[in-house]
Motif scaffolding. Structure first.
Motif, PDB file in Angstrom:
ATOM      1  N   PRO A  67      -1.118   5.253   7.162  1.00 52.77           N
ATOM      2  CA  PRO A  67      -2.464   5.695   7.508  1.00 52.77           C
ATOM      3  C   PRO A  67      -3.415   4.495   7.395  1.00 52.77           C
ATOM      4  CG  PRO A  67      -1.473   7.129   5.853  1.00 52.77           C
ATOM      5  CD  PRO A  67      -0.542   5.983   6.043  1.00 52.77           C
ATOM      6  N   THR A  68      -4.548   4.537   8.082  1.00 52.04           N
ATOM      7  CA  THR A  68      -5.445   3.379   8.082  1.00 52.04           C
ATOM      8  C   THR A  68      -6.046   3.089   6.714  1.00 52.04           C
ATOM      9  OG1 THR A  68      -7.254   4.768   8.823  1.00 52.04           O
ATOM     10  CG2 THR A  68      -6.061   3.521  10.511  1.00 52.04           C
ATOM     11  N   SER A  69      -6.086   4.078   5.831  1.00 52.64           N
ATOM     12  CA  SER A  69      -6.597   3.827   4.486  1.00 52.64           C
ATOM     13  C   SER A  69      -5.818   4.662   3.473  1.00 52.64           C
ATOM     14  CB  SER A  69      -8.086   4.150   4.390  1.00 52.64           C
ATOM     15  OG  SER A  69      -8.303   5.517   4.636  1.00 52.64           O
ATOM     16  N   VAL A  70      -5.737   4.127   2.246  1.00 49.98           N
ATOM     17  CA  VAL A  70      -5.057   4.829   1.153  1.00 49.98           C
ATOM     18  C   VAL A  70      -5.923   4.715  -0.103  1.00 49.98           C
ATOM     19  CG1 VAL A  70      -2.700   4.524   1.999  1.00 49.98           C
ATOM     20  CG2 VAL A  70      -3.714   2.763   0.560  1.00 49.98           C
ATOM     21  N   PHE A  71      -5.696   5.645  -1.042  1.00 53.71           N
ATOM     22  CA  PHE A  71      -6.381   5.615  -2.328  1.00 53.71           C
ATOM     23  C   PHE A  71      -5.416   5.072  -3.363  1.00 53.71           C
ATOM     24  CE2 PHE A  71      -8.783   8.817  -0.018  1.00 53.71           C
ATOM     25  CZ  PHE A  71     -10.082   8.384  -0.260  1.00 53.71           C
TER      26      PHE A  71
ATOM     27  N   LYS B  53     -10.541   3.151  -2.356  1.00 51.62           N
ATOM     28  CA  LYS B  53     -10.027   3.325  -1.006  1.00 51.62           C
ATOM     29  C   LYS B  53      -9.824   1.939  -0.402  1.00 51.62           C
ATOM     30  CE  LYS B  53     -11.060   5.903   3.220  1.00 51.62           C
ATOM     31  NZ  LYS B  53     -12.058   6.771   3.869  1.00 51.62           N
ATOM     32  N   VAL B  54      -8.587   1.684   0.129  1.00 54.17           N
ATOM     33  CA  VAL B  54      -8.233   0.370   0.654  1.00 54.17           C
ATOM     34  C   VAL B  54      -7.779   0.517   2.103  1.00 54.17           C
ATOM     35  CG1 VAL B  54      -6.705  -1.619   0.346  1.00 54.17           C
ATOM     36  CG2 VAL B  54      -7.523  -0.368  -1.648  1.00 54.17           C
ATOM     37  N   ASP B  55      -8.225  -0.396   2.954  1.00 54.64           N
ATOM     38  CA  ASP B  55      -7.809  -0.440   4.354  1.00 54.64           C
ATOM     39  C   ASP B  55      -6.413  -1.057   4.410  1.00 54.64           C
ATOM     40  OD1 ASP B  55      -7.378  -1.131   7.077  1.00 54.64           O
ATOM     41  OD2 ASP B  55      -9.540  -1.245   7.414  1.00 54.64           O
ATOM     42  N   THR B  56      -5.413  -0.338   4.957  1.00 54.17           N
ATOM     43  CA  THR B  56      -4.029  -0.834   4.977  1.00 54.17           C
ATOM     44  C   THR B  56      -3.811  -1.913   6.029  1.00 54.17           C
ATOM     45  OG1 THR B  56      -3.349   0.942   6.486  1.00 54.17           O
ATOM     46  CG2 THR B  56      -3.088   1.335   4.122  1.00 54.17           C
ATOM     47  N   ARG B  57      -4.729  -2.078   6.971  1.00 53.87           N
ATOM     48  CA  ARG B  57      -4.545  -3.089   8.013  1.00 53.87           C
ATOM     49  C   ARG B  57      -4.862  -4.482   7.517  1.00 53.87           C
ATOM     50  NH1 ARG B  57      -8.300   0.233  11.948  1.00 53.87           N
ATOM     51  NH2 ARG B  57      -9.366   0.193   9.956  1.00 53.87           N
TER      52      ARG B  57
ATOM     53  N   TYR C 281       0.822  -1.213   0.000  1.00 53.70           N
ATOM     54  CA  TYR C 281       0.000   0.000   0.000  1.00 53.70           C
ATOM     55  C   TYR C 281       0.855   1.263   0.000  1.00 53.70           C
ATOM     56  CZ  TYR C 281      -2.870  -3.806   1.597  1.00 53.70           C
ATOM     57  OH  TYR C 281      -3.473  -5.023   1.697  1.00 53.70           O
ATOM     58  N   LEU C 282       2.132   1.129  -0.337  1.00 52.82           N
ATOM     59  CA  LEU C 282       3.081   2.243  -0.243  1.00 52.82           C
ATOM     60  C   LEU C 282       3.412   2.775  -1.630  1.00 52.82           C
ATOM     61  CD1 LEU C 282       4.588   3.726   2.000  1.00 52.82           C
ATOM     62  CD2 LEU C 282       6.452   2.107   1.727  1.00 52.82           C
ATOM     63  N   LEU C 283       3.048   4.032  -1.883  1.00 51.81           N
ATOM     64  CA  LEU C 283       3.349   4.699  -3.142  1.00 51.81           C
ATOM     65  C   LEU C 283       4.439   5.734  -2.920  1.00 51.81           C
ATOM     66  CD1 LEU C 283      -0.249   5.385  -4.499  1.00 51.81           C
ATOM     67  CD2 LEU C 283       1.431   3.803  -5.445  1.00 51.81           C
ATOM     68  N   PRO C 284       5.252   6.032  -3.931  1.00 52.64           N
ATOM     69  CA  PRO C 284       6.237   7.110  -3.780  1.00 52.64           C
ATOM     70  C   PRO C 284       5.548   8.410  -3.362  1.00 52.64           C
ATOM     71  CG  PRO C 284       6.673   5.863  -5.767  1.00 52.64           C
ATOM     72  CD  PRO C 284       5.363   5.369  -5.221  1.00 52.64           C
ATOM     73  N   GLU C 285       6.204   9.149  -2.497  1.00 51.76           N
ATOM     74  CA  GLU C 285       5.742  10.420  -1.928  1.00 51.76           C
ATOM     75  C   GLU C 285       4.664  10.243  -0.866  1.00 51.76           C
ATOM     76  OE1 GLU C 285       4.838  13.368  -4.875  1.00 51.76           O
ATOM     77  OE2 GLU C 285       6.676  12.982  -5.980  1.00 51.76           O
ATOM     78  N   ALA C 286       4.327   9.000  -0.517  1.00 56.57           N
ATOM     79  CA  ALA C 286       3.348   8.762   0.547  1.00 56.57           C
ATOM     80  C   ALA C 286       4.020   8.984   1.898  1.00 56.57           C
ATOM     81  CB  ALA C 286       2.808   7.336   0.455  1.00 56.57           C
TER      82      ALA C 286
END
Length: 185
Positions: free
Chosen positions: A126-130, A173-177, A104-109
């Motif tokens: 963060p708990t959620s990412v786009f 929107k995706v839950d990172t947990r 769930y890790l994008l550059p500049e995140a």
């Protein structure tokens, strides 16, 4: 040094050379005998969870964990490079430390990087990412939001189960947990 009376959730203890994070604690004063503290501890590096009981007032060694908000810059071989947003210092975090968060890790995140004596321990997203859907099977006529799910590949390469109406190119929107689909952006 602290005593068991100072324990709180999130505190990191140095026990027998390993770092343990306090997940849960409970002060117990039985009718007979002395008071004690029942804790649930999680090993910061391995993720192993154990229950440990301390006598009340026992001294425990606390570890200094520095948590900073950092920006993910790029992948350097197997390692992830982060930049401190205050000092602009760069730190290299091994892939094993990043773990499943890489999905769930994008550059500049931005992420929180926890370090102990300069060694990265873990990262918190963060708990959620786009994320943008890069590939999914096309939906069929009559697909509804309650009709089921299908796998979709997002821009980080992770696979997320999405409703049948989601198409390639949409941001979700995706839950990172746990990697759950939470909605469209």
């Amino acid at each position: 040094m602290a005593t068991t009376n100072d324990l709180k959730n999130g505190l990191v203890l140095n026990l027998d050379g390993d770092l343990w994070s306090v997940v849960e604690f409970q002060h117990v004063k039985p009718g007979k005998g002395g008071a004690f503290v029942r804790t649930t501890l999680k090993n910061v590096l391995s993720g192993k969870v154990v229950d440990k009981t301390f006598n009340a007032g026992t001294k425990v060694d606390t570890a200094t964990v520095d948590k900073r908000t950092m920006q993910y810059l790029y992948l350097d071989g197997e390692d992830f490079v982060f930049m401190d947003l205050d000092t602009f210092d760069q730190i290299t975090v091994p892939a094993g430390t990043v773990g499943e968060n890489a999905n769930y890790l994008l550059p500049e995140a931005e992420a929180t990087v926890a370090t102990h004596e300069g060694v990265p321990l873990y990262i918190e997203l963060p708990t959620s990412v786009f994320l943008e859907v890069t590939y999914t099977e096309p939906g069929l006529q009559g697909d509804r939001s309650t009709g089921g799910t299908k796998p979709a590949t997002v821009e980080t390469g992770a696979t997320v189960n999405v409703p049948l109406f989601i198409t390639t190119g949409e941001k979700i929107k995706v839950d990172t947990r746990d990697g759950r689909y939470l909605g469209r952006s």
